[in-house]
Design a protein around this motif. Structure first.
Motif, PDB file in Angstrom:
ATOM      1  N   ILE A   1       0.801  -1.233   0.000  1.00 51.20           N
ATOM      2  CA  ILE A   1       0.000   0.000   0.000  1.00 51.20           C
ATOM      3  C   ILE A   1       0.826   1.272   0.000  1.00 51.20           C
ATOM      4  O   ILE A   1       0.334   2.339  -0.390  1.00 51.20           O
ATOM      5  CB  ILE A   1      -0.978   0.034   1.187  1.00 51.20           C
TER       6      ILE A   1
ATOM      7  N   VAL B   1       5.147  -1.323   2.790  1.00 55.09           N
ATOM      8  CA  VAL B   1       4.183  -1.519   3.868  1.00 55.09           C
ATOM      9  C   VAL B   1       3.024  -2.369   3.345  1.00 55.09           C
ATOM     10  O   VAL B   1       2.417  -2.058   2.320  1.00 55.09           O
ATOM     11  CB  VAL B   1       3.652  -0.178   4.398  1.00 55.09           C
TER      12      VAL B   1
ATOM     13  N   PRO C   1      -0.648  -4.127   4.521  1.00 62.58           N
ATOM     14  CA  PRO C   1      -1.675  -3.964   5.555  1.00 62.58           C
ATOM     15  C   PRO C   1      -2.150  -5.287   6.146  1.00 62.58           C
ATOM     16  O   PRO C   1      -3.337  -5.635   6.117  1.00 62.58           O
ATOM     17  CB  PRO C   1      -2.800  -3.256   4.795  1.00 62.58           C
TER      18      PRO C   1
ATOM     19  N   SER D   1      -1.937  -4.488  12.410  1.00 64.46           N
ATOM     20  CA  SER D   1      -2.493  -4.478  11.055  1.00 64.46           C
ATOM     21  C   SER D   1      -1.494  -4.046   9.982  1.00 64.46           C
ATOM     22  O   SER D   1      -1.896  -3.763   8.864  1.00 64.46           O
ATOM     23  CB  SER D   1      -3.720  -3.557  10.995  1.00 64.46           C
ATOM     24  N   HIS D   2      -0.202  -4.001  10.316  1.00 64.44           N
ATOM     25  CA  HIS D   2       0.804  -3.600   9.330  1.00 64.44           C
ATOM     26  C   HIS D   2       2.072  -4.428   9.473  1.00 64.44           C
ATOM     27  O   HIS D   2       2.444  -4.838  10.570  1.00 64.44           O
ATOM     28  CB  HIS D   2       1.167  -2.121   9.475  1.00 64.44           C
TER      29      HIS D   2
END
Length: 367
Positions: free
Chosen positions: A243, A270, A272, A328-329
């Protein structure tokens, strides 16, 4: 993002299991949302492949399956319970109860007697797992249960191995203990239609454990340890887009707690995906003995010295994850590559750990 499941590979694994276990009946285990592949999907696929007996751990799963996909099939509840409400749910649908204690036996039998039915059950023997089951020394208690529970038909007897994936010697000891119990009961005049002990790892690693039936779940995912596990195909990976991209200078800390410091100018991608999706949640090792602990410690030192880490595949190439995986990353070191936002990343981890709410996409791709 989505979790990709190759149905052709699952079908390959089903065929490989059948070939491996020979004449032993296969009990298709559907616990953990069908080992992460989807309970209903796996139930349908296993029925289509000719499997006739199934196992779950939760009464609600048994109820849902018995009312639809597995109507008329044998369903074994893989945990003993003395809770009246759970007993009622099991008996009312004609599922097979696990009896692992005198309390469970008497409660199950009392409910069946009150309903005017003959309940179905398998007797559970704890040979070393240490959760529930009659102990090998409790032959008299087993005979009391078998004799006094007139409204219960004991169709089978089984045990569960504690370390079939890591310790064959311990598994063989448990098997010998279990067979001694079965033999002692036979001498007392009690026999069973189905005697079973092997889970997936034991079925592949300890052939003598196959007996009348084998309980297979993780082998369908292709994610078991053992010399013969190479016959299986590893199934399932998560797919997500890159992303964003960031370049950090040398000496920059990455992720929570700053556990990783860049050694050079570093380009990161990155993705997600994080703990909330199940990524990074699977234990890297399971410790079952002192020797396992020593091996684990040595592996940890080796991994640290080699700076090994989890990897993510992007456009056919693997890149290391750096820093702690977040909720979440995930940060991936793609320095020197042509990786860009929108590229597809593949993350290989067990379907057992994938968030149940994540979209599953079933594809059929042969090699």
């Amino acid at each position: 993002m989505k979790y990709i499941i190759n149905t052709a590979d699952i079908e390959h694994n089903i065929a490989a299991v059948k070939q491996e276990v020979g004449e032993a009946k296969i009990i298709g285990v559907l616990k953990g949302n069908g080992y992460g592949f989807g309970r209903d999907y796996m139930a349908k696929l296993l029925v289509q492949s000719g499997i006739e007996m199934f196992a779950v751990t939760e009464p609600e799963d048994a109820e849902a399956l018995a009312a639809d996909i597995l109507k008329g099939k044998d369903i074994l509840l893989l945990r003993s319970t003395a809770v009246p409400a759970e007993i009622a749910r099991i008996a009312d649908i004609g599922a097979i109860a696990t009896i692992g204690s005198q309390d469970a036996a008497l409660a199950f039998n009392a409910y069946c007697e009150s309903k005017g039915i003959i309940g179905r059950a398998h007797l559970k023997v704890d040979t070393g797992m240490g959760r529930y089951g009659l102990l090998p020394s409790e032959i008299d208690e087993m005979c009391y249960i078998l004799e006094s529970c007139k409204c219960t038909r004991f169709e089978g007897i089984y045990t569960h191995f504690a370390a079939a994936f890591t310790n064959i010697a311990r598994t063989e000891e448990q098997l010998d203990t279990f067979l001694d119990v079965v033999g002692a009961l036979k001498q007392r005049g009690y026999s069973f239609e189905t005697v079973h002990a092997a889970n997936s790892s034991a079925a592949f690693n300890v052939p003598a454990s196959r007996l009348d039936a084998v309980r297979i779940g993780s082998a369908f995912t292709g994610r078991i340890l053992g010399e013969n596990a190479g016959k299986l195909k590893r199934v399932g990976y998560l797919e997500a887009q890159v992303i964003d991209m960031t370049t950090f200078p040398k000496g920059w800390k990455v992720g929570y707690n700053g556990t990783y410091t860049t050694k050079r100018p570093t380009r990161i991608a990155v993705i997600p995906v994080g703990h909330t999706d199940g990524w990074g949640m699977a234990p890297r090792f399971d410790i079952f003995s002192f020797s396992d602990a020593v091996v684990t410690g040595l592996r940890g030192v080796r991994d640290y010295l080699a700076k090994q880490s989890a990897t993510v595949e992007i456009s056919g190439k693997k890149y290391p994850v750096i820093g702690q995986i977040g909720l979440s990353h995930t940060a991936v070191d793609v320095t020197g590559s042509q990786v860009k936002p929108g590229d597809i990343a593949k993350l290989d981890f067990s379907p057992l750990y994938v968030n149940p709410n994540m979209q599953r996409e079933y594809v059929s791709e042969s090699d």
